[in-house]
Design a protein around this motif. Sequence first.
Motif, PDB file in Angstrom:
ATOM      1  N   TYR A  30       1.705   1.828   5.108  1.00 26.26           N
ATOM      2  CA  TYR A  30       1.855   1.791   3.800  1.00 26.26           C
ATOM      3  C   TYR A  30       3.511   2.077   3.958  1.00 26.26           C
ATOM      4  O   TYR A  30       3.852   2.598   4.955  1.00 26.26           O
ATOM      5  CB  TYR A  30       0.684   3.629   4.269  1.00 26.26           C
ATOM      6  N   LYS A  32       0.814  -1.386  -0.629  1.00 22.86           N
ATOM      7  CA  LYS A  32      -0.151  -0.094  -0.007  1.00 22.86           C
ATOM      8  C   LYS A  32       0.870   1.607   0.218  1.00 22.86           C
ATOM      9  O   LYS A  32       1.735   1.172   0.920  1.00 22.86           O
ATOM     10  CB  LYS A  32      -0.780   0.126   1.088  1.00 22.86           C
ATOM     11  N   VAL A  33       0.709   2.217  -0.737  1.00 22.04           N
ATOM     12  CA  VAL A  33       1.353   3.473  -0.892  1.00 22.04           C
ATOM     13  C   VAL A  33       0.463   5.054  -0.675  1.00 22.04           C
ATOM     14  O   VAL A  33      -0.060   4.568  -0.946  1.00 22.04           O
ATOM     15  CB  VAL A  33       1.640   3.564  -2.960  1.00 22.04           C
ATOM     16  N   LEU A  38       1.038   8.384  -1.575  1.00 29.55           N
ATOM     17  CA  LEU A  38       2.537   9.461  -1.827  1.00 29.55           C
ATOM     18  C   LEU A  38       2.176  10.726  -1.408  1.00 29.55           C
ATOM     19  O   LEU A  38       1.236  10.895  -1.419  1.00 29.55           O
ATOM     20  CB  LEU A  38       2.106   9.043  -3.414  1.00 29.55           C
ATOM     21  N   ASP A  74      -3.436  -0.623  -2.205  1.00 35.23           N
ATOM     22  CA  ASP A  74      -3.910   0.857  -2.803  1.00 35.23           C
ATOM     23  C   ASP A  74      -3.086   1.994  -2.592  1.00 35.23           C
ATOM     24  O   ASP A  74      -2.153   1.689  -2.199  1.00 35.23           O
ATOM     25  CB  ASP A  74      -4.258   1.449  -0.632  1.00 35.23           C
ATOM     26  N   LEU A  75      -3.625   2.909  -3.244  1.00 32.56           N
ATOM     27  CA  LEU A  75      -2.380   4.311  -3.505  1.00 32.56           C
ATOM     28  C   LEU A  75      -3.897   5.242  -3.274  1.00 32.56           C
ATOM     29  O   LEU A  75      -5.066   5.660  -3.670  1.00 32.56           O
ATOM     30  CB  LEU A  75      -2.277   3.806  -4.931  1.00 32.56           C
ATOM     31  N   LYS A  76      -3.334   5.873  -2.301  1.00 31.40           N
ATOM     32  CA  LYS A  76      -3.116   7.290  -1.785  1.00 31.40           C
ATOM     33  C   LYS A  76      -2.265   8.283  -2.823  1.00 31.40           C
ATOM     34  O   LYS A  76      -1.262   8.255  -1.639  1.00 31.40           O
ATOM     35  CB  LYS A  76      -4.043   7.122  -0.765  1.00 31.40           C
ATOM     36  N   VAL A  77      -2.955   9.564  -2.976  1.00 33.80           N
ATOM     37  CA  VAL A  77      -2.093  10.597  -3.693  1.00 33.80           C
ATOM     38  C   VAL A  77      -2.451  12.085  -2.286  1.00 33.80           C
ATOM     39  O   VAL A  77      -3.867  12.665  -3.264  1.00 33.80           O
ATOM     40  CB  VAL A  77      -1.317  10.822  -4.892  1.00 33.80           C
ATOM     41  N   THR A  99       0.942   0.903 -11.182  1.00 33.94           N
ATOM     42  CA  THR A  99       1.233   0.486 -10.795  1.00 33.94           C
ATOM     43  C   THR A  99       0.157   0.022  -9.602  1.00 33.94           C
ATOM     44  O   THR A  99      -0.185   0.272  -9.464  1.00 33.94           O
ATOM     45  CB  THR A  99       2.843   0.688  -9.741  1.00 33.94           C
ATOM     46  N   VAL A 129       2.452   5.290 -10.568  1.00 38.54           N
ATOM     47  CA  VAL A 129       2.572   4.942  -9.960  1.00 38.54           C
ATOM     48  C   VAL A 129       1.151   4.748  -9.734  1.00 38.54           C
ATOM     49  O   VAL A 129       0.300   3.705  -9.347  1.00 38.54           O
ATOM     50  CB  VAL A 129       2.560   5.501  -8.640  1.00 38.54           C
ATOM     51  N   SER A 130       0.004   5.691 -10.721  1.00 36.52           N
ATOM     52  CA  SER A 130      -0.869   5.086 -11.139  1.00 36.52           C
ATOM     53  C   SER A 130      -0.939   4.164 -11.507  1.00 36.52           C
ATOM     54  O   SER A 130      -2.471   2.854 -11.744  1.00 36.52           O
ATOM     55  CB  SER A 130      -1.318   6.185 -12.115  1.00 36.52           C
ATOM     56  N   PHE A 145      -0.111  -1.624  -7.585  1.00 40.10           N
ATOM     57  CA  PHE A 145      -0.901  -1.379  -5.679  1.00 40.10           C
ATOM     58  C   PHE A 145      -2.517  -1.768  -5.189  1.00 40.10           C
ATOM     59  O   PHE A 145      -2.860  -1.878  -5.518  1.00 40.10           O
ATOM     60  CB  PHE A 145       0.045  -0.364  -5.061  1.00 40.10           C
TER      61      PHE A 145
END
Length: 394
Positions: A304, A233-234, A236, A265-268, A261, A258-259, A263
């Motif tokens: 994360y 989980k990333v 950014l 979960d991803l939160k920017v 890839t 990043v989008s 993962f």
Amino acid sequence: MFSHFLYLLRSNGLKVSLTEWMTLMEALNQGLHGSEFTGFYHLCRALLVKTEADFDRFDQLFLLYFKDVPFEEEVSQELLDWLSSRDIPEGLFDEEQELLNQSLSDEEIEKMFRERLNEQTSPHNRGRYWIGTRGMSVFGNNGLSPRGIRVGGSSKYRTAIRVAGERRFRDFREDTTLDLRQFQVALRRLRQYTGILNSAETEFDVDNTIEDTAQHAGMLTVRYRKPRKNAVKVLLFIDSGGSMDYYSQLTSALFQSVSKTNFHDLKVYYFHNCIYSRLYTTPIIDPKHSVPTDWVLTNLSSDYKVIYIGDAQMAPHELVGNYYMGGNGKPSSGVEWLKLLRERFRYSIWLNPSDRPEWGEYWSHSYDVIESIFPMFPLTVDGMEEGMKKLLRA
């Protein structure tokens, strides 16, 4: 022809196949090098080097092997000497010339530059036509034009469309920033796979298929396994605006990579200069599109992997002073917020597209403070790879 050059490339890690070498020989027979040594260099690099990461190594080996052959540079040493004078006063800013320079396309500037190289026979400075310094010309260094080609000198206003005579991929492994493809390659290192529970075995298992087929005397025995998913989980955090505008293309490429890839979960989130009481969901830094930093600290689990993107350069009072009054027990300075985030998210790194400022302690102070809180890596090929390794073993 040049067989020792082939062996030199191979012995130093460049994987040049015989097919690629014979293609080079055919290209030479057809005169695609233009009967010029510079053309020969570009032809060799285009046909023998597979990745930009090897450009610098190839350049070193090429110059080593052909060291006795005069190499024609784009810009003569005489011209560079003309542009190296440090005692030339700054010229006058001309708004009309500024508009004219802005209207020129990159192709027009390149064509004009080649013409000036052939025409110019003496130094000219503080002007608008020749290659010089301190003027409104679109060629030279330390000038006032909003865009142009830098010749000699060092970057000051960062408005050059390119630098004449500079190798495009200078020491690519260490000091050149990444593009979209290199980001994607580096981010692939950030993987921790886990099998998906309660799912059918639908993914082809190559290793076990080979093993079982060998055990059954060569009779094909296909094996499947449960599909695996990246459990990483990333989170950014991207610095937006101000001095980071210069790196907007780079950060955009990182965001796209990043989008894409996969993962878990991803939160920017975005911030300006430093993180304070609010984080923003768009790079515009609009309070209407923001969330409290407390919400992120409270609602996101500590596992994360956190990546900060920023140049770590700001006025010291923005980082360490009580510039933003917290109240109610909340941090009142940027450094306190950063330390709080570091304590919450153990797996954190800071990727920096800029070098440490060398023009005074005032501007390097914030860089040093942030580097003392987070493991900081340059936003380069090697820096990105080292950063991903750090995130996985933190």
